[in-house]
Design an enzyme around this catalytic site. Structure first.
Site: not given
Ligand code: AMP
Length: 278
Positions: A37, A150
Site C-alpha cells: 500500500h 488484484d
Molecule cells: P486492499 O487494501 O487489499 O483493498 O488493497 C488496496 C490496494 O493496494 C489495491 O489496489 C491492491 O491491489 C493494492 N495492493 C495490495 N497488496 C499489494 C501488494 N503486495 N503490492 C502492490 N499493491 C498491493
C-alpha cells in the site's frame, strides 16, 4: 494530515483543493496497511499536489461473513503510516456513512466478473465497482492508484472508468513481495507462524509453473502445482492462464499472446491470491 470521516466535510476539502488548482491522487485501500500500500501512496504523493488515501472495509464486496469479521482493522497504526508517507488526507468513513441503506444498484462486468475471483466470490466485483464509484464521486481524483496484486480488480475498474466516463487516470503498480516472495497482503496478518512459512510456496509455484509454460501441457502444470501446494498444506482453489486484457481463460500457452497466470489458495482458513505476467 486531514482525517476525513463524513461526506460533506470531505467534499468541502476536495472542493477547496480543486479551486486552488491542485491535482488530487487517490489510493483506495481497506486498511491494515503494508509496504505494498505504502508504495502506491509514495507514487501518489510524488505525482499529485494532494495525495488522499481511503480506508474502508467495504462490506458489500465480502461474500463470506467470517472473512469480513476477521478482516484486520488497524486504523491508528494506518493513519500514522500514511502521515509518515507524506499523505495529505485520509478518508476513513464508517459503514453507515458509506451505506445509509444497502445499495439497490449492482454492476455487471460481463465475462470479467464471471471468471476466477468472480466465479468463486459471487457479487464481489459488483461491490468493488459500487464502492469505487462512490469513492470517485466523493473524492474526485485526477489519478487513482491500484496494485497488480488484484489483477482482475484492476481490469474491472478500468472497464468501469471506460464505460461510465469517470474522468480519472488509472495507474497499476507492481506487486510488492516479502523477502521469500509472498505477495504482501493485509490477510497475511492472519497467518500463524507455520502457515506463514508454508505460504512462501505460492509464489515459488507460480514461478515454476510459468517456467514450464510451452514445455508441458497446462493441465499437467496445474496438476503438479496442486500436488506441490498440497504437500505444503495449501489447498488450491484455482490456477488459471488467461488473456491479459479480456481474462478469457486459455487452455494452451502462446508466447505471442500477452497472458497472466493467476492463483487463489487457502492456507488454513485464509484465502490468498497472487499472479504473474507471462
Ligand atoms: P486492499 O487494501 O487489499 O483493498 O488493497 C488496496 C490496494 O493496494 C489495491 O489496489 C491492491 O491491489 C493494492 N495492493 C495490495 N497488496 C499489494 C501488494 N503486495 N503490492 C502492490 N499493491 C498491493
Amino acid at each position: 494530515m486531514q482525517i476525513l470521516k463524513d461526506v460533506a466535510s470531505t467534499r468541502r476539502f476536495i472542493q477547496t483543493q480543486k479551486q486552488a488548482g491542485k491535482t488530487i491522487g487517490l489510493v483506495p485501500t481497506m486498511g491494515a496497511l503494508h509496504a505494498g500500500h505504502l508504495n502506491l501512496v509514495s507514487q501518489c504523493v510524488a505525482e499529485n499536489n494532494v495525495a488522499v488515501a481511503s480506508i474502508f472495509v467495504n462490506p458489500i464486496q465480502f461474500n463470506n461473513a467470517t472473512d469480513l469479521a476477521k478482516y484486520p482493522r488497524t486504523l491508528a497504526a494506518d493513519t500514522a503510516l500514511l502521515k509518515d508517507a507524506g499523505c495529505h488526507a485520509v478518508f476513513c468513513p464508517d459503514a453507515e456513512t458509506m451505506y445509509q441503506h444497502k445499495p439497490i444498484v449492482s454492476l455487471d462486468f460481463g465475462l470479467l466478473d464471471k471468471v476466477l475471483e468472480g466465479e468463486f466470490r459471487p457479487g464481489h466485483f459488483s461491490g468493488v465497482g459500487v464502492v469505487v464509484s462512490k469513492l470517485f464521486n466523493i473524492l474526485q481524483p485526477d489519478v487513482a492508484y491500484f496494485g497488480q496484486k488484484d489483477f482482475q480488480q484492476f481490469l474491472i475498474i478500468k472497464q468501469l472508468v471506460d464505460d461510465l466516463n469517470f474522468p480519472v487516470k488509472l495507474i497499476c503498480a507492481d506487486i510488492v513481495r516479502e523477502a521469500d516472495g509472498l505477495a504482501m497482503s493485509s490477510r497475511n496478518q492472519r497467518l500463524n507462524h507455520e502457515a506463514r512459512i508454508q505460504a512462501a510456496s505460492i509464489y515459488k509455484m507460480l514461478q515454476s509453473s510459468a517456467r514450464q509454460l510451452g514445455i508441458k501441457n497446462f493441465e499437467v502444470i496445474k496438476q503438479e502445482a496442486e500436488a506441490e501446494l498440497e504437500r505444503q498444506g495449501i489447498r488450491l482453489e484455482y490456477l488459471a492462464l488467461a488473456d491479459r486484457h479480456t481474462l478469457k481463460t486459455l487452455e494452451t500457452f502462446s508466447p505471442a499472446a500477452p497472458s497472466v497466470l493467476l492463483v487463489a489458495v487457502y492456507v488454513g482458513d485464509v484465502r490468498l491470491i497472487d499472479n504473474i505476467l507471462v
